[in-house]
Design a protein around this motif. Structure first.
Motif, PDB file in Angstrom:
ATOM      1  N   GLU A  38      46.202-134.988  16.492  1.00 16.08           N
ATOM      2  CA  GLU A  38      46.209-134.093  15.325  1.00 16.08           C
ATOM      3  C   GLU A  38      47.434-133.160  15.403  1.00 16.08           C
ATOM      4  O   GLU A  38      48.147-132.968  14.436  1.00 16.08           O
ATOM      5  N   ARG A  39      47.683-132.627  16.596  1.00  8.30           N
ATOM      6  CA  ARG A  39      48.812-131.717  16.770  1.00  8.30           C
ATOM      7  C   ARG A  39      50.148-132.463  16.643  1.00  8.30           C
ATOM      8  O   ARG A  39      51.062-132.011  15.953  1.00  8.30           O
ATOM      9  N   ALA A  40      50.215-133.635  17.288  1.00  5.08           N
ATOM     10  CA  ALA A  40      51.468-134.404  17.240  1.00  5.08           C
ATOM     11  C   ALA A  40      51.793-134.780  15.797  1.00  5.08           C
ATOM     12  O   ALA A  40      52.958-134.731  15.369  1.00  5.08           O
ATOM     13  N   GLU A  41      50.774-135.117  15.050  1.00  5.78           N
ATOM     14  CA  GLU A  41      51.008-135.490  13.662  1.00  5.78           C
ATOM     15  C   GLU A  41      51.406-134.283  12.817  1.00  5.78           C
ATOM     16  O   GLU A  41      52.237-134.392  11.912  1.00  5.78           O
ATOM     17  N   ALA A  42      50.843-133.154  13.133  1.00  6.65           N
ATOM     18  CA  ALA A  42      51.244-131.931  12.423  1.00  6.65           C
ATOM     19  C   ALA A  42      52.721-131.640  12.686  1.00  6.65           C
ATOM     20  O   ALA A  42      53.475-131.236  11.788  1.00  6.65           O
ATOM     21  N   ILE A  43      53.146-131.853  13.908  1.00  5.49           N
ATOM     22  CA  ILE A  43      54.558-131.614  14.259  1.00  5.49           C
ATOM     23  C   ILE A  43      55.461-132.582  13.495  1.00  5.49           C
ATOM     24  O   ILE A  43      56.489-132.184  12.924  1.00  5.49           O
ATOM     25  N   ILE A  95      57.412-136.102  23.815  1.00  6.15           N
ATOM     26  CA  ILE A  95      56.615-135.007  24.369  1.00  6.15           C
ATOM     27  C   ILE A  95      55.143-135.293  24.133  1.00  6.15           C
ATOM     28  O   ILE A  95      54.744-135.670  23.031  1.00  6.15           O
ATOM     29  N   ASN A  96      54.362-135.122  25.183  1.00  8.94           N
ATOM     30  CA  ASN A  96      52.921-135.298  25.059  1.00  8.94           C
ATOM     31  C   ASN A  96      52.314-134.034  24.470  1.00  8.94           C
ATOM     32  O   ASN A  96      52.160-133.022  25.154  1.00  8.94           O
ATOM     33  N   PRO A 126      47.819-143.719  22.802  1.00  6.81           N
ATOM     34  CA  PRO A 126      46.462-144.154  22.421  1.00  6.81           C
ATOM     35  C   PRO A 126      45.847-143.279  21.339  1.00  6.81           C
ATOM     36  O   PRO A 126      45.103-143.767  20.500  1.00  6.81           O
ATOM     37  N   ASP A 127      46.149-141.990  21.361  1.00  8.88           N
ATOM     38  CA  ASP A 127      45.588-141.103  20.343  1.00  8.88           C
ATOM     39  C   ASP A 127      46.687-140.536  19.460  1.00  8.88           C
ATOM     40  O   ASP A 127      46.521-139.480  18.869  1.00  8.88           O
ATOM     41  N   SER A 128      47.826-141.232  19.361  1.00  8.66           N
ATOM     42  CA  SER A 128      48.962-140.745  18.576  1.00  8.66           C
ATOM     43  C   SER A 128      49.363-139.356  19.030  1.00  8.66           C
ATOM     44  O   SER A 128      49.822-138.538  18.231  1.00  8.66           O
ATOM     45  N   MET A 185      51.979-144.015  15.698  1.00  8.25           N
ATOM     46  CA  MET A 185      51.968-144.204  14.236  1.00  8.25           C
ATOM     47  C   MET A 185      50.733-143.512  13.661  1.00  8.25           C
ATOM     48  O   MET A 185      49.647-143.575  14.231  1.00  8.25           O
ATOM     49  N   THR A 186      50.925-142.848  12.588  1.00  6.54           N
ATOM     50  CA  THR A 186      49.803-142.090  12.000  1.00  6.54           C
ATOM     51  C   THR A 186      48.832-143.017  11.295  1.00  6.54           C
ATOM     52  O   THR A 186      49.208-144.018  10.718  1.00  6.54           O
ATOM     53  N   MET A 187      47.620-142.631  11.322  1.00  6.76           N
ATOM     54  CA  MET A 187      46.569-143.449  10.733  1.00  6.76           C
ATOM     55  C   MET A 187      45.819-142.650   9.661  1.00  6.76           C
ATOM     56  O   MET A 187      44.671-142.939   9.347  1.00  6.76           O
TER      57      MET A 187
END
Lengths: 429, 429, 429, 429
Positions: free
Chosen positions: A367-372, A361-362, A388-390, A1-3
């Motif tokens: 930051e990258r996962a949220e951009a995606i 997908i890891n 742990p780090d979204s 979940m984004t923070m």
């Protein structure tokens, strides 16, 4: 979940009257008003494909027509909405269906307990029961586990983001390492050594509580062999073995319970999320009859036994689980999902996570996962991160999603990876 | 609530598959299938008058036609059932109505927070927030208080029947005496002395949490003067003042909030039970804007923001609270209830307890109170006890009950007292 | 004890190498090197009269010649200094004397346990044993109680100055009000009501721990009637009754135990401070034989059973307690002290506190009490404050003090009150 | 330490008046009355060689003539025995010697704090200070660690035999695996991963507390490299690094501090046991000046600063540590001890444990180790076991032991192994 801290609210009323504790509205800053199957609509009529599905609460999609019809019929006939824990027709029929469709074919002997209709309340009841049964205090939970945020459950939850707010003591929990947490090291053997050693500082546990796939923790899927070992360790050391099947259960991994093909025999199973089938608040604790030592109302709650949820939950059991066809379909979709995600992951040097229809997908950094995920939302695909780090891009779409919509959603995801990774390459060059 | 061990189950399925933790089914061993207003039906078609009303969850009665219609319309139109904490039309409209109908006319400035839709989850969130805001750990709660049974709330709950099961530490709570707990002694002054004394062993509290009327604790109604003093003590000692209005709120005492005619200004208010209006799981924490320091999802939960409940909750606000007529009617009924109960109490040398539509009679022993409730049930009146020894016969009927049905119900109650007291006199003679 | 921030150190080494946690050196900033009876010398040879006596650790004065001789003889003969908990001659003789001189004449049946030689370790052992015996967790302690600063004892200690440093949970303690804490209200009845009420939030206690006179808490002396009631409440509710006699015991109130003329029969008694007679670290827990359920070394500690202290402790028993003469003398001195203090208190509108040779004057504010103690020190009298705000001027001189020195010390004290109160009057005029 | 239930008491008084909590008297059921150097005498005059040395409290042997003389002189001159935390000559001289002989030559910058004179009180103070400095709650301690049995220390202690008695919550501690606990796995890396992972369930720690050699835990000696890593992990994660040097310090491993040749820079060091040099109760916490943020008496205790121990402690520093000769001698003895033990271990297929003059043999089972110790005692050698199952035969003789007596004692030990192992072989054949 984004923070992320910034959020465009869609309507001033939310800013004015709703607490800033809300989070998903930050990732998807639209006001939604309608949803069917895997499609959700904002009030401008824009369609979105839902790869989040209420974090696995909507395994049968939004507003399944049969569940919806059953609920409307029930309400229209003045069926009881709220009955505390009294006997109701709706509860009787749900229990009857659960016994016939779920328990008997699986040779399972359990009782169901209904408490406050949320996952965390189920975990609280499970841990309380384990402490009562064993007369012990300590519970063992695992790295990256998520079991809820009320105080008893929170102690068992790994994520510091949830824990740090709570100034009160989070006692009674000892932490063990999940399967593969330390690479090739057998963490089950580690736990066994610690529990066998009178001087390790580990107290004799009341329970070991584990998820078979850690949804919030980053789609870590434990192996059946490891889980079997953990169960044996629990039994060897006199602890109850609790499977928290709140996110991974009710079909998400391909079978009704996430653990049913692993030869496990948990003392207690917690269920919530998709148990009502239609997203209604509902939770239950399955317990072995020999552990049913509760006094009347010893654990209670105003909304224990949500009758609307009994109705939709029973309809869902009848529709999806009376024969093997849905299970077969979900398994096939899970395989397809795995193939598609593996191709995407391989293309960018990433790795696949999870199991069944609970894969992702890891992307290595949050930051990258949220951009995606943001890039997906621009293409009207709702998808979220976990870990742990979204850092994990997580696909949790309805199990009932049409193949066409499923494929298109995955295309958008694939494209989003390319766009984000491409622009990074470009930026780097 | 009765804790009798014997229970005739209506159907073998409950014995076979449901945990023995259930309690109300022991007092009312019928299977119910339909309910309208203050009437509930078992499946043989027998009608019962409901003086329990889901322990104050059904203040507007069962299946109010307007709430029911609003919900059916919403479901029929594929309105979103589950949306995590995303923005939805239903939430927007609920917030808008709450602001317009409840907050503004009362000059209140609060934000609403939605967490797991149960009272105990609201209490957990309130206590967690108070600890975060103050950086302190200890919470002060009162003798006979009931705030729920998840671990954080349970620590604040007084009843040992709920607490003793839990082997884990119930830390972080200091207990103070409720209004009139020690007869004429001013227990607020006692608390102030303890908090002012650096050597009393009381730590500086994060919060003082209090019910204005203790429902489960035995219909103890605090005076406005005492509550005002407690609020001042909280502010003087840097603690947040939390009113748990879960059972006494939403009209039960005659006003929307139970405290609104007392000149109080709580930092946090917890709401649940009748907030949805139709018995759906729903809860909210009202917090002063300056305390809204949550990080996104710092306190979360799958079912936070139950959209069906937003729909019925809004309909209830519009129907019952847009003008003063309902409030006037409830106050009148409360006075009538008080007169009738006083007459019964006087006839048998008992005393009246409670306030508004939340009154009862102290029958001194739990055995007697339960005999009276049993005698009522034989006459098709559903009514329950509360208090530390289940010694209070408690009337919690729908606020919307027709006067005719209300009167008849009270006649049955009066008669039950006579029968039970008479047979006792007879037995004694 | 004074908490002033400024301190003139006598020698740079203390500033350089000793932690600033020290406190008495701030009130008495001299370096002392010799002491006999009630006289203590600084290294410039200045004589001071000691009305502090190690906070009741030096009831027989400094370096009593007989105790000193016994210790020198023992060391000279290579008597065992450290023997863990092995059998030693010195321990045998101490036990033999304690049984003969203390237990038998008082018809007491107890065993002695030796743990780490400090009061707080004795309290830790007592609370641990009570929890083990009862299988319960909660301990009841009182407002203004002081039981030590290690974590288990600290939870039972009232003073926030000691508690606030400790970020860890201080759980397992419920606080009750000491005798006269709320003026005329019977606080024992209050406690009984709370423990009898299943819904009060008080858990069934493992123990009630109480001082008969609260030394650190401000010389509050409980009445025998109140203590008897507390003992009865403990027994009624299945809790062990623990008297913490660390400061008030060993003759301080006129009898060996502070409670022996009150008809009490505690389950456990903690002793420390003056038990060795010469100020050596020493502590013991007296427990009823039926509670002696310890496993070997279940509670241990390197310095349990200080052999030097066995030697001096036995010598003190033989010298002071073999007959009634010392007891008679101490009672007489206590009466004299009371008369002198009452005269001083009356002269300034203050009140007397305490009992026996443990009395003082409530100077109302800590600032005034500290000014008085400072004025005494200027006249070479060492005396300290106690109480929640350091507002009590406390006389704790050796019980063996010569009447002449006692009288002169009290003259200095009287004069200090006059000077401080006079200069205040002058300043006010 | 043996936990055998049977015990022949030497004198009826012990059975009658002393609690059964005693333990060493069970292994060595004689009454001792005199001791010099490494020799201890029972009251029949029988001589025993002491390979236990008060569990490392008598590193300089019993009644060292110079320490003894210094103490007798001090007492004879009416030196202050008890002075609370006032400045005394004896304290000044101890601090001066500690600075000159210990701190300066090692380029160490610390302050000393004196609390209750036991190891566990030092640990309590150290943990309390770390919590105060960091504002955090959690402490990390290690498998098989032993830090004392008062509640705060006990939470950090690994042994369940000590912990299980205590029904109260032992909160605030997270357990990590000691060096080599899981064979070749780098447990420091494991801890670093857990502390770096926001979702591991490990909270940000206030402190990491570690022994360099675990005395009670079974003579596990951590490598310098592992300890260095742990120190770096502590600093990286904002925790204080605490070395508990109570058993391994004061020369036991060959240097004054057990860690001084490892390049470590702990924030806090706890000392007790041999610090007084003569077995007198004494403890101190060494803390970096920047952590000296205590308020006056914030942590206190009646016997803080034992003046007799200041005298003997200083005499010991002057005698043994003013130059390198003692250190050189102890290292040589340690090497000799290692060679002798290795030969014994090899002869029976056992392994060596520990470091310096703190070595032993893993006899694999507690039953066997205790049989060996019993066989030694029959030959007048006092020696004990340690480890989770009492399986380690542990040599802890005075560092000052004469080589002749040392050799003879080791001969007895060698012979005891042969006898016990031989009779086992015989029994097996």
């Amino acid at each position: 979940m984004t923070m992320s801290d910034t959020e465009k609210t869609d309507s001033a009323i939310f800013d004015r009257v709703e607490s800033q504790v809300r989070s998903y509205s930050r990732s998807f800053p639209k006001t939604f008003n309608k949803a069917v199957g895997a499609t959700i609509y904002d009030r401008d009529g824009t369609e979105y494909t839902d790869f989040l599905a209420g974090c696995s609460t909507l395994n049968y999609g939004h507003n399944d027509p049969d569940l919806k019809a059953a609920l409307i019929d029930y309400i229209s006939a003045d069926g009881i909405a709220h009955g505390l824990d009294m006997f109701t027709d709706a509860k009787e029929k749900f229990l009857e269906a659960f016994e016939r469709i779920i328990l008997k074919p699986r040779n399972m002997d359990y009782k169901l307990m209904f408490m406050g209709p949320t996952g965390t309340n189920a975990v609280e009841a499970a841990l309380k029961l384990a402490r009562k049964v064993t007369g012990r205090n300590t519970v063992i939970s695992f790295t990256n586990g998520f079991h809820g945020v009320t105080l008893g459950s929170l102690a068992a939850t790994g994520a510091s983001s949830h824990r740090k707010a709570f100034n009160a003591g989070l006692s009674g929990v000892q932490r063990a390492a999940y399967d593969a947490y330390f690479g090739d090291i057998d963490t089950a053997d580690m736990l066994d050594k610690q529990l066998s050693d009178a001087s390790s500082g580990f107290d004799a546990p009341a329970a070991i509580i584990v998820e078979t796939v850690q949804g919030e923790g980053g789609l870590n899927a434990a192996s059946g062999a490891w889980l079997k070992k953990i169960e044996e360790i629990a039994k060897k050391h006199g602890a109850l073995f609790i499977i928290d099947d709140i996110q991974a259960g009710i079909g998400r991994t391909g079978t009704f319970f996430s653990f049913e093909e692993m030869g496990l025999d948990p003392d207690i199973v917690t269920m919530a999320k998709s148990l009502s089938g239609m997203g209604l608040p509902f939770a239950s604790v399955m317990l072995k009859p020999e552990h049913d030592i509760w006094g009347p109302a010893e654990h209670n709650g105003t909304f224990r036994g949500n009758n609307h949820a009994f109705v939709t939950g029973r309809a869902a059991l009848e529709k999806f689980w009376a024969d093997k066809s849905f299970e077969t379909e979900v398994k096939k979709k899970g395989e397809y999902l795995g193939q598609r995600l593996k191709a995407i992951a391989d293309a960018h040097g990433f790795t696949l996570r999870g199991r069944g229809m609970m894969q992702g997908i890891n992307a290595v950094t949050g930051e990258r996962a949220e951009a995606i995920c943001k890039a997906c939302f621009e293409q009207n695909l709702i998808i979220e991160t976990s870990g742990p780090d979204s850092e994990i891009v997580k696909v949790l779409c309805p199990l009932t999603i049409e193949m066409d919509q499923f494929t298109k959603g995955l295309d958008i995801l694939e494209n989003a990876f390319e766009r984000v990774m491409g622009s990074r390459r470009a930026a780097a060059e």
